[in-house]
Design a protein around this motif. Structure first.
Motif, PDB file in Angstrom:
ATOM      1  N   UNK A  40       0.793  -1.226   0.000  1.00  0.00           N
ATOM      2  CA  UNK A  40       0.000   0.000   0.000  1.00  0.00           C
ATOM      3  C   UNK A  40       0.825   1.276   0.000  1.00  0.00           C
ATOM      4  N   UNK A  41       2.133   1.157   0.032  1.00  0.00           N
ATOM      5  CA  UNK A  41       3.003   2.336   0.053  1.00  0.00           C
ATOM      6  C   UNK A  41       3.381   2.688  -1.378  1.00  0.00           C
ATOM      7  N   UNK A  42       3.262   3.950  -1.715  1.00  0.00           N
ATOM      8  CA  UNK A  42       3.691   4.400  -3.038  1.00  0.00           C
ATOM      9  C   UNK A  42       5.158   4.038  -3.232  1.00  0.00           C
ATOM     10  N   UNK A  43       5.534   3.552  -4.405  1.00  0.00           N
ATOM     11  CA  UNK A  43       6.936   3.161  -4.626  1.00  0.00           C
ATOM     12  C   UNK A  43       7.948   4.251  -4.272  1.00  0.00           C
ATOM     13  N   UNK A  44       7.623   5.496  -4.552  1.00  0.00           N
ATOM     14  CA  UNK A  44       8.558   6.591  -4.261  1.00  0.00           C
ATOM     15  C   UNK A  44       8.761   6.799  -2.764  1.00  0.00           C
ATOM     16  N   UNK A  45       7.849   6.305  -1.936  1.00  0.00           N
ATOM     17  CA  UNK A  45       7.935   6.503  -0.487  1.00  0.00           C
ATOM     18  C   UNK A  45       8.501   5.292   0.250  1.00  0.00           C
ATOM     19  N   UNK A  46       8.754   4.216  -0.450  1.00  0.00           N
ATOM     20  CA  UNK A  46       9.184   2.987   0.232  1.00  0.00           C
ATOM     21  C   UNK A  46      10.517   3.137   0.955  1.00  0.00           C
ATOM     22  N   UNK A  47      11.478   3.830   0.353  1.00  0.00           N
ATOM     23  CA  UNK A  47      12.757   4.004   1.033  1.00  0.00           C
ATOM     24  C   UNK A  47      12.576   4.868   2.283  1.00  0.00           C
ATOM     25  N   UNK A  48      11.716   5.880   2.221  1.00  0.00           N
ATOM     26  CA  UNK A  48      11.457   6.726   3.392  1.00  0.00           C
ATOM     27  C   UNK A  48      10.869   5.905   4.535  1.00  0.00           C
ATOM     28  N   UNK A  49       9.941   5.012   4.213  1.00  0.00           N
ATOM     29  CA  UNK A  49       9.357   4.151   5.246  1.00  0.00           C
ATOM     30  C   UNK A  49      10.420   3.215   5.804  1.00  0.00           C
ATOM     31  N   UNK A  50      11.268   2.683   4.930  1.00  0.00           N
ATOM     32  CA  UNK A  50      12.342   1.814   5.400  1.00  0.00           C
ATOM     33  C   UNK A  50      13.278   2.578   6.336  1.00  0.00           C
ATOM     34  N   UNK A  51      13.584   3.827   6.000  1.00  0.00           N
ATOM     35  CA  UNK A  51      14.458   4.634   6.854  1.00  0.00           C
ATOM     36  C   UNK A  51      13.809   4.894   8.216  1.00  0.00           C
ATOM     37  N   UNK A  52      12.527   5.180   8.231  1.00  0.00           N
ATOM     38  CA  UNK A  52      11.816   5.364   9.500  1.00  0.00           C
ATOM     39  C   UNK A  52      11.912   4.083  10.327  1.00  0.00           C
ATOM     40  N   UNK A  53      11.727   2.939   9.680  1.00  0.00           N
ATOM     41  CA  UNK A  53      11.822   1.652  10.389  1.00  0.00           C
ATOM     42  C   UNK A  53      13.216   1.458  10.976  1.00  0.00           C
ATOM     43  N   UNK A  54      14.256   1.804  10.206  1.00  0.00           N
ATOM     44  CA  UNK A  54      15.634   1.663  10.716  1.00  0.00           C
ATOM     45  C   UNK A  54      15.840   2.527  11.950  1.00  0.00           C
ATOM     46  N   UNK A  55      15.384   3.766  11.894  1.00  0.00           N
ATOM     47  CA  UNK A  55      15.532   4.673  13.037  1.00  0.00           C
ATOM     48  C   UNK A  55      14.744   4.164  14.239  1.00  0.00           C
ATOM     49  N   UNK A  56      13.555   3.653  13.986  1.00  0.00           N
ATOM     50  CA  UNK A  56      12.741   3.068  15.048  1.00  0.00           C
ATOM     51  C   UNK A  56      13.480   1.901  15.697  1.00  0.00           C
ATOM     52  N   UNK A  57      14.048   1.038  14.878  1.00  0.00           N
ATOM     53  CA  UNK A  57      14.753  -0.135  15.408  1.00  0.00           C
ATOM     54  C   UNK A  57      15.973   0.257  16.246  1.00  0.00           C
ATOM     55  N   UNK A  58      16.737   1.226  15.787  1.00  0.00           N
ATOM     56  CA  UNK A  58      17.915   1.646  16.543  1.00  0.00           C
ATOM     57  C   UNK A  58      17.490   2.314  17.845  1.00  0.00           C
ATOM     58  N   UNK A  59      16.419   3.086  17.810  1.00  0.00           N
ATOM     59  CA  UNK A  59      15.893   3.710  19.033  1.00  0.00           C
ATOM     60  C   UNK A  59      15.504   2.639  20.042  1.00  0.00           C
ATOM     61  N   UNK A  60      14.805   1.619  19.593  1.00  0.00           N
ATOM     62  CA  UNK A  60      14.399   0.546  20.501  1.00  0.00           C
ATOM     63  C   UNK A  60      15.577  -0.318  20.928  1.00  0.00           C
ATOM     64  N   UNK A  61      16.542  -0.513  20.054  1.00  0.00           N
ATOM     65  CA  UNK A  61      17.735  -1.271  20.442  1.00  0.00           C
ATOM     66  C   UNK A  61      18.467  -0.558  21.567  1.00  0.00           C
ATOM     67  N   UNK A  62      18.563   0.762  21.470  1.00  0.00           N
ATOM     68  CA  UNK A  62      19.238   1.534  22.518  1.00  0.00           C
ATOM     69  C   UNK A  62      18.528   1.372  23.858  1.00  0.00           C
ATOM     70  N   UNK A  63      17.238   1.237  23.825  1.00  0.00           N
ATOM     71  CA  UNK A  63      16.450   1.151  25.062  1.00  0.00           C
ATOM     72  C   UNK A  63      16.259  -0.261  25.575  1.00  0.00           C
ATOM     73  N   UNK A  64      16.358  -1.264  24.685  1.00  0.00           N
ATOM     74  CA  UNK A  64      15.951  -2.619  25.062  1.00  0.00           C
ATOM     75  C   UNK A  64      17.043  -3.679  25.011  1.00  0.00           C
TER      76      UNK A  64
END
Length: 187
Positions: free
Chosen positions: A61-85
């Motif tokens: 459901x993500x526009x192809x042009x936005x897929x890398x942006x969503x992936x980048x948000x996911x990476x930042x989310x994961x690193x944030x949670x890794x730092x905390x967990x």
């Protein structure tokens, strides 16, 4: 970034009507005949109105042009949670879809931003493993630049699901990864 933390300090992100969360899966290495946990793979989980949404449906459901942006948000989310967990010095594997690298306007800038976030959160970038998934690459040059820049930021490289799709000896030879993760069919 659309990342927020709950009262426990666990971060999530929003993309439209979807809530994105991190799930950590242990990664094991066989050493001396024993399995040892060496780190965790950060996996994206998606919810809508508190109900799970299959990741493939969310991504479709993500526009192809936005897929890398969503992936980048996911990476930042994961690193944030890794730092905390996750306890140091364990490593965290973060998935990168190689088919998105050529179309992305600045994958190197996104890697630099991810490394800066990690350092700001007290996560040594050597704990981050950029895991190249089994999808077809958008181009050898883009994949080479990505791997080179990740290494210049202190991150490591892994090839995911060796033996599946495009995760083959050619990719291993090209990237010279620090870690090769075998596809489950090998087991």
């Amino acid at each position: 970034l659309p990342i927020v933390a709950d009262e426990r300090g666990i971060a999530s992100a929003n993309w439209g009507v979807h809530e994105l969360c991190t799930a950590f899966q242990p990664v094991f290495s066989l050493s001396g005949g024993r399995l040892q946990t060496i780190g965790h793979e950060a996996l994206l989980r998606c919810y809508r109105n508190g109900r799970p949404v299959p990741l493939a449906r969310f991504v479709a459901g993500i526009e192809p042009a936005a897929r890398f942006a969503v992936e980048h948000i996911a990476h930042c989310l994961h690193i944030t949670n890794a730092a905390r967990c996750l306890p140091a010095p364990g490593i965290v594997f973060v998935n990168f879809d190689p088919s998105l690298l050529e179309a992305a306007s600045a994958p190197e800038r996104a890697l630099s931003a991810l490394a800066a976030l990690a350092r700001n959160l007290g996560v040594d970038t050597s704990r981050i493993v950029c895991e190249i998934t089994e999808q077809e690459s958008s181009g050898d040059a883009a994949l080479d630049r990505f791997a080179s820049h990740a290494r210049s930021e202190g991150m490591r490289i892994a090839v995911d699901d060796f033996g599946a799709d495009s995760s083959d000896m050619r990719r291993v030879s090209q990237l010279r990864p620090d870690i090769v993760k075998f596809d489950q069919r090998w087991l």
